[in-house]
Design a protein around this motif. Structure first.
Motif, PDB file in Angstrom:
ATOM      1  N   ARG A  42       0.833  -1.211   0.000  1.00  0.00           N
ATOM      2  CA  ARG A  42       0.000   0.000   0.000  1.00  0.00           C
ATOM      3  C   ARG A  42       0.870   1.265   0.000  1.00  0.00           C
ATOM      4  NH1 ARG A  42      -3.113  -3.473   3.361  1.00  0.00           N
ATOM      5  NH2 ARG A  42      -2.222  -2.653   5.293  1.00  0.00           N
ATOM      6  N   THR A  43       1.981   1.208   0.719  1.00  0.00           N
ATOM      7  CA  THR A  43       2.900   2.344   0.734  1.00  0.00           C
ATOM      8  C   THR A  43       3.543   2.545  -0.634  1.00  0.00           C
ATOM      9  OG1 THR A  43       3.398   1.995   3.081  1.00  0.00           O
ATOM     10  CG2 THR A  43       4.966   3.307   1.820  1.00  0.00           C
ATOM     11  N   LEU A  44       3.904   1.432  -1.280  1.00  0.00           N
ATOM     12  CA  LEU A  44       4.554   1.531  -2.591  1.00  0.00           C
ATOM     13  C   LEU A  44       3.629   2.141  -3.634  1.00  0.00           C
ATOM     14  CD1 LEU A  44       6.608  -1.788  -2.921  1.00  0.00           C
ATOM     15  CD2 LEU A  44       7.284   0.419  -1.979  1.00  0.00           C
ATOM     16  N   GLN A  45       2.330   1.954  -3.477  1.00  0.00           N
ATOM     17  CA  GLN A  45       1.396   2.574  -4.415  1.00  0.00           C
ATOM     18  C   GLN A  45       1.582   4.088  -4.457  1.00  0.00           C
ATOM     19  OE1 GLN A  45      -2.611   1.487  -3.431  1.00  0.00           O
ATOM     20  NE2 GLN A  45      -2.417  -0.593  -4.184  1.00  0.00           N
ATOM     21  N   LYS A  46       1.976   4.650  -3.315  1.00  0.00           N
ATOM     22  CA  LYS A  46       2.124   6.105  -3.218  1.00  0.00           C
ATOM     23  C   LYS A  46       3.525   6.574  -3.609  1.00  0.00           C
ATOM     24  CE  LYS A  46      -1.133   6.112   0.670  1.00  0.00           C
ATOM     25  NZ  LYS A  46      -1.292   6.414   2.112  1.00  0.00           N
ATOM     26  N   VAL A  47       4.551   5.863  -3.107  1.00  0.00           N
ATOM     27  CA  VAL A  47       5.923   6.374  -3.271  1.00  0.00           C
ATOM     28  C   VAL A  47       6.681   5.723  -4.427  1.00  0.00           C
ATOM     29  CG1 VAL A  47       6.055   6.914  -0.818  1.00  0.00           C
ATOM     30  CG2 VAL A  47       6.933   4.716  -1.629  1.00  0.00           C
ATOM     31  N   ALA A  48       6.236   4.548  -4.859  1.00  0.00           N
ATOM     32  CA  ALA A  48       6.920   3.848  -5.949  1.00  0.00           C
ATOM     33  C   ALA A  48       5.874   3.101  -6.780  1.00  0.00           C
ATOM     34  CB  ALA A  48       7.965   2.873  -5.400  1.00  0.00           C
ATOM     35  N   PRO A  49       5.042   3.832  -7.507  1.00  0.00           N
ATOM     36  CA  PRO A  49       3.891   3.226  -8.191  1.00  0.00           C
ATOM     37  C   PRO A  49       4.235   2.220  -9.275  1.00  0.00           C
ATOM     38  CG  PRO A  49       4.209   5.505  -8.899  1.00  0.00           C
ATOM     39  CD  PRO A  49       5.110   5.284  -7.730  1.00  0.00           C
ATOM     40  N   HIS A  50       5.478   2.243  -9.792  1.00  0.00           N
ATOM     41  CA  HIS A  50       5.840   1.324 -10.879  1.00  0.00           C
ATOM     42  C   HIS A  50       6.725   0.173 -10.405  1.00  0.00           C
ATOM     43  CE1 HIS A  50       4.084   4.252 -13.541  1.00  0.00           C
ATOM     44  NE2 HIS A  50       4.928   5.176 -13.118  1.00  0.00           N
ATOM     45  N   VAL A  51       7.042   0.137  -9.116  1.00  0.00           N
ATOM     46  CA  VAL A  51       7.842  -0.963  -8.569  1.00  0.00           C
ATOM     47  C   VAL A  51       6.929  -2.145  -8.280  1.00  0.00           C
ATOM     48  CG1 VAL A  51       9.172  -1.734  -6.553  1.00  0.00           C
ATOM     49  CG2 VAL A  51       9.674   0.481  -7.607  1.00  0.00           C
ATOM     50  N   ASP A  52       7.328  -3.322  -8.727  1.00  0.00           N
ATOM     51  CA  ASP A  52       6.521  -4.534  -8.544  1.00  0.00           C
ATOM     52  C   ASP A  52       7.163  -5.468  -7.529  1.00  0.00           C
ATOM     53  OD1 ASP A  52       4.678  -3.695 -10.460  1.00  0.00           O
ATOM     54  OD2 ASP A  52       5.790  -4.653 -12.090  1.00  0.00           O
ATOM     55  N   LEU A  53       6.327  -6.161  -6.779  1.00  0.00           N
ATOM     56  CA  LEU A  53       6.782  -7.173  -5.831  1.00  0.00           C
ATOM     57  C   LEU A  53       6.305  -8.543  -6.292  1.00  0.00           C
ATOM     58  CD1 LEU A  53       5.959  -5.533  -2.371  1.00  0.00           C
ATOM     59  CD2 LEU A  53       8.111  -5.439  -3.645  1.00  0.00           C
ATOM     60  N   ILE A  54       7.195  -9.507  -6.247  1.00  0.00           N
ATOM     61  CA  ILE A  54       6.827 -10.906  -6.477  1.00  0.00           C
ATOM     62  C   ILE A  54       7.143 -11.654  -5.196  1.00  0.00           C
ATOM     63  CG2 ILE A  54       7.335 -13.002  -7.779  1.00  0.00           C
ATOM     64  CD1 ILE A  54       7.983 -11.281 -10.163  1.00  0.00           C
ATOM     65  N   ILE A  55       6.147 -12.293  -4.636  1.00  0.00           N
ATOM     66  CA  ILE A  55       6.322 -12.980  -3.357  1.00  0.00           C
ATOM     67  C   ILE A  55       6.364 -14.478  -3.603  1.00  0.00           C
ATOM     68  CG2 ILE A  55       5.390 -13.336  -1.049  1.00  0.00           C
ATOM     69  CD1 ILE A  55       3.979 -10.603  -1.389  1.00  0.00           C
ATOM     70  N   ARG A  56       7.456 -15.088  -3.196  1.00  0.00           N
ATOM     71  CA  ARG A  56       7.639 -16.528  -3.313  1.00  0.00           C
ATOM     72  C   ARG A  56       7.537 -17.159  -1.924  1.00  0.00           C
ATOM     73  NH1 ARG A  56       6.860 -16.668  -8.617  1.00  0.00           N
ATOM     74  NH2 ARG A  56       8.593 -15.909  -9.896  1.00  0.00           N
ATOM     75  N   PRO A  57       7.142 -18.428  -1.837  1.00  0.00           N
ATOM     76  CA  PRO A  57       7.059 -19.069  -0.515  1.00  0.00           C
ATOM     77  C   PRO A  57       8.431 -19.261   0.107  1.00  0.00           C
ATOM     78  CG  PRO A  57       6.661 -20.662  -2.276  1.00  0.00           C
ATOM     79  CD  PRO A  57       6.701 -19.313  -2.935  1.00  0.00           C
TER      80      PRO A  57
END
Length: 326
Positions: A116-131
């Motif tokens: 949610r924070t990245l939506q504001k400060v880094a809108p084009h940065v993507d996260l991929i979550i692996r187990p």
């Protein structure tokens, strides 16, 4: 073999095929045709004197030689990139993609608010979550396929660096209307009522003392302090009845629904799950060791400005989650 005769672009092909295990996917990554990737791979095979990859079905499986080469070559490529200079990292315009290993509890408590924070400060940065439960976690970090792992680690080898994110204890969850919900929880309740516990790996996966060790990295497998519980009940000549063991924390509410089971979970998870109003959180009626949540990454990432920014963003989010436990 002379390095002077080596086309370093071949190493990029090796990296792509090793990580994607598919010539078509590797070609898309490198903006090359499948034929060009096959040609480059043939040249690399001749140079090394090994097949490197064997076709199996629609994929490419690395040989023993390729598996041995990969950590060294991929590390060297990263170091070359850093040595040549990386463009300054600006989160507001960056389009980087970060791969983070975490379980569902950490995803809910830290990575969801981070997103949610990245939506504001880094809108084009993507996260991929692996187990983070995968048995090759340390290898994936070594190979650069995972940028950072978040969890509870009792041992971290020197090649990997770590940062403490938060400390927390444990709590007990029960359904609303549970027979013990209107009073302070007693030790006898943990002998009387069966338990739901979290475990992401047992002895069959090589777990010893609640931790799984691979490549020098020891990660927690049991998400509660079993020894403290058993020691406390031993004083009553009782033993805990663990009725259900699950690998996913978000299954706990459904398991506690319409039953008298109790669940011992990390305190931050208890806070998150109790927000729905269907579950009640209680303190443990016995002392237990606190848990230290850490972020772990490969040392080669220390000087990467983007990686350092991500680590600080995660640390800030974790501090906020820890403050909510006070």
């Amino acid at each position: 073999m002379s390095i002077g005769r080596t086309d370093l672009n071949l190493l990029r092909v090796f990296e792509a095929v090793y990580e994607d295990r598919n010539l078509v996917l590797a070609g898309k990554r490198l903006h090359l045709t499948q034929s060009a990737v096959s040609h480059a791979l043939r040249r690399l095979r001749e140079l090394v004197g090994d097949e490197l990859f064997i076709r199996m079905g629609k994929g490419m499986v690395p040989t023993g030689r390729a598996t041995a080469m990969a950590p060294i070559l991929l590390d060297a490529l990263r170091r070359i990139e850093y040595a040549l200079g990386v463009e300054p990292f600006s989160p507001d315009i960056s389009r980087r993609r970060f791969v983070i290993a975490a379980n569902d509890h950490i995803t809910a408590v830290i990575l969801a608010p981070l997103s949610r924070t990245l939506q504001k400060v880094a809108p084009h940065v993507d996260l991929i979550i692996r187990p983070s439960t995968r048995l090759d976690l340390a290898e994936q970090i070594d190979l650069g396929r995972i940028d950072l792992a978040i969890g509870i680690f009792s041992e971290v080898p020197p090649r990997l660096h770590s940062q403490t994110l938060m400390s927390q204890g444990e709590s007990i969850l029960m359904r609303k209307g549970h027979p013990a919900s209107r009073r302070k929880l007693k030790l006898q309740d943990l002998a009387k009522y069966p338990l739901v516990t979290l475990s992401v790996g047992g002895q069959e996966e090589g777990a010893v003392g609640g931790f799984i060790v691979e490549r020098g990295l020891a990660r927690q497998s049991e998400m509660f302090d079993r020894r403290a519980l058993e020691a406390a009940l031993l004083n009553l000549n009782e033993a805990p009845r663990i009725r259900v063991t699950v690998p996913h924390s978000l299954a706990i509410p459904a398991l506690l629904h319409e039953t008298n089971m109790l669940s011992i979970v990390p305190a931050s998870l208890a806070v998150a799950l109790a927000k729905s109003g269907d579950l009640i959180r209680r303190d443990l009626p016995y002392p237990s060791a606190g848990e230290v949540l850490r972020a772990v990454w490969h040392g080669r990432e220390d000087d990467d400005a983007g990686h350092a920014w991500l680590r600080e963003m995660i640390a800030e989010t974790a501090r906020a989650a820890e403050a909510a436990l006070m």
